[in-house]
Design an enzyme around this catalytic site. Structure first.
Site, PDB file in Angstrom:
ATOM      1  N   ALA A 105     -11.201  22.988 -11.127  1.00  0.00           N
ATOM      2  CA  ALA A 105     -10.978  22.408 -12.449  1.00  0.00           C
ATOM      3  C   ALA A 105     -10.455  23.472 -13.415  1.00  0.00           C
ATOM      4  CB  ALA A 105     -12.270  21.808 -12.982  1.00  0.00           C
ATOM      5  N   GLY A 150     -13.200  22.092  -7.342  1.00  0.00           N
ATOM      6  CA  GLY A 150     -12.501  20.816  -7.235  1.00  0.00           C
ATOM      7  C   GLY A 150     -11.365  20.846  -6.231  1.00  0.00           C
ATOM      8  N   GLU A 153     -13.052  20.192  -3.031  1.00  0.00           N
ATOM      9  CA  GLU A 153     -13.486  18.792  -3.039  1.00  0.00           C
ATOM     10  C   GLU A 153     -12.324  17.849  -2.761  1.00  0.00           C
ATOM     11  OE1 GLU A 153     -17.259  18.207  -5.861  1.00  0.00           O
ATOM     12  OE2 GLU A 153     -15.589  19.151  -6.911  1.00  0.00           O
ATOM     13  N   GLU A 173     -19.801  26.157  -8.091  1.00  0.00           N
ATOM     14  CA  GLU A 173     -20.274  25.517  -9.321  1.00  0.00           C
ATOM     15  C   GLU A 173     -21.656  25.967  -9.781  1.00  0.00           C
ATOM     16  OE1 GLU A 173     -17.085  22.714  -7.838  1.00  0.00           O
ATOM     17  OE2 GLU A 173     -18.625  24.006  -6.966  1.00  0.00           O
TER      18      GLU A 173
END
Length: 299
Positions: A105, A150, A153, A173
């Site tokens: 992100a 992300g 992910e 994270e």
């Protein structure tokens, strides 16, 4: 016997040469399919006569492909376009930025968000990756360099993952006092097991390509810079199979993993029945009997 062995070797070399030639064509012939909703996301289609292979390319070098709102919109638009393209057979997600797949992100952008805006962003990211996971065609994440947060992910949401040896994968994270919020806590343990997933998420540890392969996180780990070539090889192999069969196989596998064995077998039967009266099934039988390559049309 020597003559037979010589002929067999010649046929094997010819097959290898044909495969190499086809891969070269796939790598060298590309055309822009359409304009994305974002300048940092490009959707391309391999312009080959028998190709249904599409590519999403991430192009945001200034942030190492960090996913901000603009890129997220581009990804959503690209995935929706692929899902409505009846000619699509395989989707590859690649990066045009050297030595990075996706850094996760965009934290600089997130820093300016309110808690409610962050919640909406993460919800949208999670929804986008779930949509990617549910695409009717097989998806391949092509990972060179970093796939973090992300970015990993997104790769976990693909059906297959292929990386270079210099790949770096991780979910960092917890080091930011949050947890993976776009599917990482659910998809990672389904791939590598609960205990290993807990270790990786609790510690935020980053792993290399070879370790990712050994734990089942990726399907292939190849020399650095060769992940896309390997992905094209796999995509081309998938592309030669019956497209309706591939879609039904994906539905049966994904749906079956979420239910008990009895329900999974019932789902398999339902998916199989949908293929019984297709023209492709009859073409496959005819091609086998006539010892020729089948000409599947997705009908």
């Amino acid at each position: 016997m020597v003559a037979i062995a010589s002929v067999a070797k010649s046929l094997k070399n010819l097959k290898l040469q044909n495969t190499t030639t086809h891969l070269f064509r796939l790598q060298s012939i590309r055309t822009l399919l359409l304009q994305s909703a974002s300048e940092s996301v490009k959707l391309q289609k391999l312009n080959d006569s028998d190709s249904g292979i599409l590519e999403v390319n991430l192009e945001r070098p200034e942030t190492k492909n960090a996913i901000g709102n603009d890129m997220l919109k581009g990804l959503q638009y690209a995935f929706e376009t692929v899902n409505t393209d009846h000619t699509a057979k395989v989707l590859m997600i690649c990066s045009s930025v050297p030595k990075v797949f996706c850094a996760g992100a965009d934290l600089k952008e997130r820093k300016a968000m309110s808690p409610s805006e962050v919640q909406n962003y993460v919800r949208s990211l999670r929804s986008t990756f779930s949509y990617l996971e549910a695409l009717h065609v097989p998806t391949i994440a092509v990972i060179e360099g970093a796939a973090l947060g992300g970015g990993l992910e997104m790769a976990l949401s693909c059906d297959l993952r292929i990386c270079g040896e210099d790949a770096v994968l991780g979910l960092p994270e917890t080091g930011l006092a949050i947890i993976p919020g776009a599917g990482g806590t659910q998809r990672l343990p389904r791939l590598v097991g609960k205990s290993m997933a807990k270790e990786l998420i609790f510690t935020g540890r980053r792993i290399g390509g070879r370790d990712a392969l050994s734990m089942g996180l990726v399907n292939y780990c190849v020399p650095a810079g060769e992940a896309r070539t390997k992905a094209l090889e796999v995509a081309w192999d998938i592309n030669q199979k019956g497209p309706l069969a591939i879609r039904m196989a994906k539905r049966a596998i994904d749906g079956g993993l979420e239910v008990d064995m009895k329900s999974g077998l019932e789902l398999e039967e339902q998916c199989y029945e949908q293929l019984l009266h297709t023209k492709d099934r009859l073409e496959g039988l005819a091609a086998f009997a006539e010892r020729r390559k089948p000409n599947y049309k997705g009908e």
